[in-house]
Design an enzyme around this catalytic site. Structure first.
Site, mmCIF file in Angstrom:
data_model
loop_
_atom_site.group_PDB
_atom_site.id
_atom_site.type_symbol
_atom_site.label_atom_id
_atom_site.label_comp_id
_atom_site.label_asym_id
_atom_site.label_seq_id
_atom_site.Cartn_x
_atom_site.Cartn_y
_atom_site.Cartn_z
ATOM 1 N N ARG A 246 -89.084 -4.615 72.306
ATOM 2 C CA ARG A 246 -88.441 -5.160 71.097
ATOM 3 C C ARG A 246 -89.385 -6.201 70.516
ATOM 4 O O ARG A 246 -89.692 -7.209 71.168
ATOM 5 C CB ARG A 246 -87.089 -5.792 71.430
ATOM 6 C CG ARG A 246 -86.512 -6.584 70.281
ATOM 7 C CD ARG A 246 -85.058 -6.948 70.437
ATOM 8 N NE ARG A 246 -84.217 -5.787 70.246
ATOM 9 C CZ ARG A 246 -82.899 -5.837 70.021
ATOM 10 N NH1 ARG A 246 -82.291 -7.013 69.935
ATOM 11 N NH2 ARG A 246 -82.197 -4.737 69.871
ATOM 12 N N HIS B 242 -85.322 1.220 64.416
ATOM 13 C CA HIS B 242 -84.437 0.984 65.576
ATOM 14 C C HIS B 242 -83.899 2.353 66.040
ATOM 15 O O HIS B 242 -82.724 2.673 65.879
ATOM 16 C CB HIS B 242 -83.297 0.043 65.164
ATOM 17 C CG HIS B 242 -82.585 -0.597 66.311
ATOM 18 N ND1 HIS B 242 -82.935 -0.392 67.632
ATOM 19 C CD2 HIS B 242 -81.511 -1.453 66.344
ATOM 20 C CE1 HIS B 242 -82.121 -1.102 68.409
ATOM 21 N NE2 HIS B 242 -81.252 -1.744 67.663
ATOM 22 N N GLN C 48 -80.747 2.838 68.351
ATOM 23 C CA GLN C 48 -79.483 2.623 67.651
ATOM 24 C C GLN C 48 -79.065 3.902 66.931
ATOM 25 O O GLN C 48 -77.906 4.327 67.001
ATOM 26 C CB GLN C 48 -79.648 1.467 66.637
ATOM 27 C CG GLN C 48 -78.363 1.099 65.942
ATOM 28 C CD GLN C 48 -77.328 0.548 66.916
ATOM 29 O OE1 GLN C 48 -77.618 -0.350 67.695
ATOM 30 N NE2 GLN C 48 -76.122 1.087 66.884
ATOM 31 N N ASP D 80 -74.703 -3.508 58.297
ATOM 32 C CA ASP D 80 -75.430 -4.325 59.273
ATOM 33 C C ASP D 80 -75.520 -5.724 58.666
ATOM 34 O O ASP D 80 -75.202 -5.919 57.478
ATOM 35 C CB ASP D 80 -76.823 -3.691 59.501
ATOM 36 C CG ASP D 80 -77.683 -4.443 60.520
ATOM 37 O OD1 ASP D 80 -77.133 -5.259 61.292
ATOM 38 O OD2 ASP D 80 -78.914 -4.212 60.538
ATOM 39 N N CYS E 292 -74.023 -1.673 63.838
ATOM 40 C CA CYS E 292 -74.850 -1.695 65.057
ATOM 41 C C CYS E 292 -74.519 -2.883 65.941
ATOM 42 O O CYS E 292 -74.793 -2.846 67.143
ATOM 43 C CB CYS E 292 -76.320 -1.699 64.674
ATOM 44 S SG CYS E 292 -76.762 -3.079 63.607
ATOM 45 N N ARG F 223 -74.955 3.405 73.239
ATOM 46 C CA ARG F 223 -76.355 3.017 73.401
ATOM 47 C C ARG F 223 -76.829 3.402 74.804
ATOM 48 O O ARG F 223 -77.927 3.917 74.990
ATOM 49 C CB ARG F 223 -76.520 1.495 73.192
ATOM 50 C CG ARG F 223 -76.356 1.024 71.755
ATOM 51 C CD ARG F 223 -77.477 1.511 70.863
ATOM 52 N NE ARG F 223 -78.775 1.116 71.392
ATOM 53 C CZ ARG F 223 -79.357 -0.057 71.155
ATOM 54 N NH1 ARG F 223 -78.795 -0.919 70.350
ATOM 55 N NH2 ARG F 223 -80.553 -0.337 71.674
#
Ligand code: CP
Ligand code: NVA
Length: 316
Positions: free
Chosen positions: A101, A128, A131, A223, A262, A290
């Protein structure tokens, strides 16, 4: 060797990766003793905070028989006295895979170039993919025919939208995104999605009008307006007036629409409590998924043979 830097890296097998994850999630018999990562350590580097990504990778790796190592940037040499490339080469000597990340997408690209083990992007400023895998898995669990699903994104043209757009285009969903002027997704990502949509038959549509995007939608997604790394852009939020997901806006969606986010959510900014906590909300299923989606991805990227063997065994 395969890496996952953006969701279109695995376009060809994406649908099957998600079916695998759904089967594995519901499998009480074979899955608990399926340990393709036995004897292997997987390292996860974090330059930014995380709840879902960190815990879902740690638990998922453990369930697959592996050993999860979490490497926080402040605790390792990366970014202080060591380059991304040297870190990749060192970690490849110990680990079976690396998740990363980071801020700049170029850093995860460099890590993947220099690593001799699979690299998974666990969120960069641009993409991402983990996700998006969990998101499309969640939609698959709830909707019978993805080709008849309209996804409406309302908010910032950010990393989560980029992979949602690509993932929807791979699987044939229609994707509408309503963003304020100046916050459009990156044009190279839209171009990649358009190419995928030509094959799958998806309709892709950009608008600046949230009602146009949400009308008759099967999925309404948002988001945060201010992503990690943008904390200094305090005035940015003023550009998102009218882009909140609230009861009035979702009244334009189909009755059985899914609300998706998310997470983490900034309740009261991009979404109201009434929508987050409504019966239409699947945000916590997304968070759970996830883990299952990443278990499928880890197995697929690290041990294709074990991944295929499980598919054949389960005959889904
Ligand atoms: N959705 C997501 O990536 O959450 P975390 O930042 O908690 O990992
Ligand atoms: N767009 C958000 C997603 C967090 C999971 C960010 O990058 O901070």
């Amino acid at each position: 060797m395969s890496n996952l830097l953006a969701i279109d890296d695995i376009s060809e097998d994406f649908a099957e990766i998600l079916e695998w994850a759904i089967t594995f999630k519901g499998d009480q018999e074979v899955a608990p003793s399926f340990t393709p990562l036995d004897g292997m350590s997987v390292g996860s580097i974090y330059e930014k905070p995380s709840t879902r990504t960190r815990v879902s990778f740690e638990v998922g790796i453990d369930k697959l028989g592996g050993n999860a190592l979490t490497l926080l940037k402040g605790d390792i040499q990366l970014g202080k006295s060591e380059t991304v490339g040297d870190t990749a080469q060192v970690l490849s000597r110990y680990l079976g895979a690396i998740t990363y990340r980071c801020y700049a997408h170029a850093d995860v690209v460099e890590l993947a170039e220099k690593s001799s083990v699979p690299v998974i992007n666990a969120l960069s400023y641009k993409h991402h993919p983990c996700q998006a895998a969990a998101d499309l898995m969640t939609i698959m669990e709830n909707k019978d025919d993805l080709k008849n699903v309209k996804i409406a994104w309302v908010g910032d043209g950010n990393n989560v939208l980029h992979d949602l757009l690509l993932a929807g285009a791979i699987l044939g969903c229609d994707v509408y995104w309503a963003v304020p002027k100046g916050y459009e997704p990156d044009s190279d990502v839209v171009e990649r999605a358009e190419k995928l949509a030509e094959i799958s038959g998806s309709k892709l549509c950009q608008t600046h009008d949230p009602i146009e995007a949400v009308t008759d939608a099967d999925v309404v997604y948002t988001d945060v307006f201010i992503s990690m790394g943008e904390e200094d852009l305090v005035d940015k939020i003023n550009d998102f007036k009218g882009f909140q997901i609230n009861d009035e806006l979702v009244s334009h969606a189909k009755k059985d629409y899914l609300f998706m986010h998310c997470l983490p959510a900034h309740r009261g900014d991009e979404v109201t409590d009434s929508v987050m906590d409504s019966d239409n909300s699947v945000v916590f299923d997304q968070a759970e998924n996830r883990m299952w989606a990443q278990m499928s991805l880890l197995t697929y990227l690290i041990d294709q043979e074990a991944w295929s063997t499980y598919s054949e065994l389960m005959e889904y």
